[in-house]
Design a protein around this motif. Structure first.
Motif, PDB file in Angstrom:
ATOM      1  N   PRO A  69       0.721  -1.214   0.078  1.00  0.00           N
ATOM      2  CA  PRO A  69       0.003   0.027   0.050  1.00  0.00           C
ATOM      3  C   PRO A  69       0.749   1.359   0.007  1.00  0.00           C
ATOM      4  N   GLN A  70       1.853   1.333   0.644  1.00  0.00           N
ATOM      5  CA  GLN A  70       2.847   2.430   0.765  1.00  0.00           C
ATOM      6  C   GLN A  70       3.380   2.492  -0.561  1.00  0.00           C
ATOM      7  N   THR A  71       3.937   1.664  -1.366  1.00  0.00           N
ATOM      8  CA  THR A  71       4.327   1.755  -2.669  1.00  0.00           C
ATOM      9  C   THR A  71       3.097   2.490  -3.672  1.00  0.00           C
ATOM     10  N   PHE A  72       2.182   1.855  -3.406  1.00  0.00           N
ATOM     11  CA  PHE A  72       1.005   2.463  -4.236  1.00  0.00           C
ATOM     12  C   PHE A  72       0.751   4.048  -4.141  1.00  0.00           C
ATOM     13  N   PHE A  73       0.514   4.229  -2.783  1.00  0.00           N
ATOM     14  CA  PHE A  73       0.389   5.655  -2.530  1.00  0.00           C
ATOM     15  C   PHE A  73       1.414   6.770  -2.590  1.00  0.00           C
ATOM     16  N   ARG A  74       2.564   6.188  -2.323  1.00  0.00           N
ATOM     17  CA  ARG A  74       3.825   7.143  -2.352  1.00  0.00           C
ATOM     18  C   ARG A  74       4.467   7.126  -3.622  1.00  0.00           C
ATOM     19  N   VAL A  75       4.356   6.293  -4.286  1.00  0.00           N
ATOM     20  CA  VAL A  75       5.394   5.972  -5.528  1.00  0.00           C
ATOM     21  C   VAL A  75       4.533   5.907  -6.902  1.00  0.00           C
ATOM     22  N   VAL A  76       3.442   5.132  -6.868  1.00  0.00           N
ATOM     23  CA  VAL A  76       2.757   4.742  -8.171  1.00  0.00           C
ATOM     24  C   VAL A  76       1.705   6.066  -8.340  1.00  0.00           C
ATOM     25  N   LEU A  77       1.091   6.408  -7.395  1.00  0.00           N
ATOM     26  CA  LEU A  77       0.062   7.330  -7.723  1.00  0.00           C
ATOM     27  C   LEU A  77       0.828   8.746  -8.162  1.00  0.00           C
ATOM     28  N   PRO A  78       1.782   9.323  -7.421  1.00  0.00           N
ATOM     29  CA  PRO A  78       2.616  10.473  -7.862  1.00  0.00           C
ATOM     30  C   PRO A  78       3.029  10.555  -9.223  1.00  0.00           C
TER      31      PRO A  78
END
Length: 283
Positions: A188-197
C-alpha cells in the motif's frame, strides 16, 4: 511557402472546431426577434437578457410568459452528481486498474480479456438497459435521488477510468516499485507514495474526461432523474415550449454549462502532461 499552407490548414481546422461554439455564443447575446428573423442578422445589438433570464425566468419576449427560474438548481445538481460520480469512479477504478497491471494471472490473455470486458460496458448503448434499470430503481427507491444518479453514472465513468489509468500504470516500470519495496515500503505504501505520484498527470486527465462524460449524460438523467435532481442536460428541455423554442436562453445555458469543464481544465492543466511519468523514470 510550405509553412503558409500549414498555418492555413491549422486556421481552417480551428475555425471548423470553434464555429459551433461561436455561433451558439452569438445566439446567446441576440434578442428573440433577431434569432427568429427570416434573414440572419450578423450585425446586431448585443444583449444580456438571455443570461439574466436563466436566473429571473424572463423570456425576453412579450409573446411568451415568464417561467420559474430553475436553471441555477439544474446547474448545482449537475455539479453535485457529476462531481460525486467522478470521485466515486476514481475510488473504484484506480485500484482496479492497478490490480489489472500488477496482479498475476495464469494466462496473460486473461488480463487483457478482463480489461476489454470492463471497457465493453462503456460501449453498450444506454437505451438497452434503461427499462430494467428503471424498474430496479423504482423498487429500490432510488428514482429522483442524488445517489441513484451517482451510482448509475458509474456505468459511464468506471470503465473509462479503469482503461485509462491502466495504460498509465503500465508505463511505470515494475523495477521502481521493487526498489521501494527493498527500501522497506509495503505494497500500500508503494502504491500511494510511488505509483500515484508518478501517474498523477494521467489521473488528472482521466478525472477531467470522466467528469465531462458524466456532465453530458442525458438518457440516464432523463429516465431515473426527476424534478429534484434534474441536471442541466435534461433541464434545458424546459426551453422548448409549445409556443416557441427559447433559442437565446438555451444558447446561454449551453455557454454557462461549458464553464465547469473549462475551469477544471485550467486548474488541472499543469498536471495534464502525458510525459510526467517518463520524465520521472528518466531521472
Amino acid at each position: 511557402m510550405r509553412y503558409f499552407f500549414y498555418y492555413l490548414l491549422f486556421a481552417i481546422i480551428v475555425i471548423v472546431i470553434l464555429f459551433p461554439m461561436l455561433w451558439t455564443f452569438s445566439l446567446s447575446i441576440k434578442t428573440h426577434g433577431d434569432i427568429t428573423s427570416s434573414v440572419p442578422k450578423f450585425i446586431f445589438e448585443p444583449t444580456t437578457n438571455n443570461y439574466r433570464g436563466l436566473f429571473t425566468g424572463e423570456t425576453g419576449t412579450t409573446s411568451l410568459p415568464s417561467s420559474k427560474p430553475n436553471f441555477p438548481r439544474y446547474f448545482l445538481n449537475g455539479i453535485v452528481i457529476s462531481g460525486g460520480a467522478t470521485l466515486l469512479a476514481l475510488l473504484l477504478g484506480i485500484p482496479a486498474a492497478y490490480a489489472l497491471t500488477r496482479a498475476r494471472f495464469k494466462k496473460e490473455s486473461s488480463r487483457e480479456n478482463i480489461a476489454f470486458t470492463i471497457l465493453s460496458f462503456w460501449f453498450g448503448p444506454e437505451l438497452a438497459i434503461v427499462l430494467p434499470l428503471y424498474q430496479i430503481y423504482q423498487r429500490a427507491g432510488l428514482i429522483d435521488t442524488y445517489w441513484g444518479l451517482i451510482l448509475v453514472y458509474q456505468l459511464i465513468a468506471v470503465p473509462f477510468v479503469v482503461w485509462m489509468c491502466r495504460s498509465y500504470f503500465l508505463d511505470i516500470p515494475v523495477s521502481i516499485e521493487e526498489a521501494s519495496r527493498v527500501d522497506g515500503c509495503s505494497q500500500p505504501q508503494t502504491f500511494f507514495r510511488v505509483v500515484l505520484p508518478l501517474a498523477k498527470g494521467g489521473i488528472a486527465a482521466t478525472a477531467l474526461l470522466a467528469f465531462i462524460f458524466c456532465w453530458n449524460s442525458f438518457v440516464f438523467a432523463l429516465v431515473v432523474g426527476g424534478e429534484k435532481t434534474m441536471p442541466v442536460t435534461t433541464g434545458s428541455l424546459g426551453f422548448i415550449r409549445y409556443q416557441a423554442v427559447l433559442w437565446g436562453q438555451m444558447s446561454a445555458a449551453i455557454i454557462i454549462s461549458a464553464l465547469p469543464a473549462i475551469v477544471l481544465a485550467i486548474l488541472l492543466q499543469k498536471h495534464i502532461v502525458r510525459g510526467l511519468t517518463f520524465g520521472s523514470v528518466k531521472e
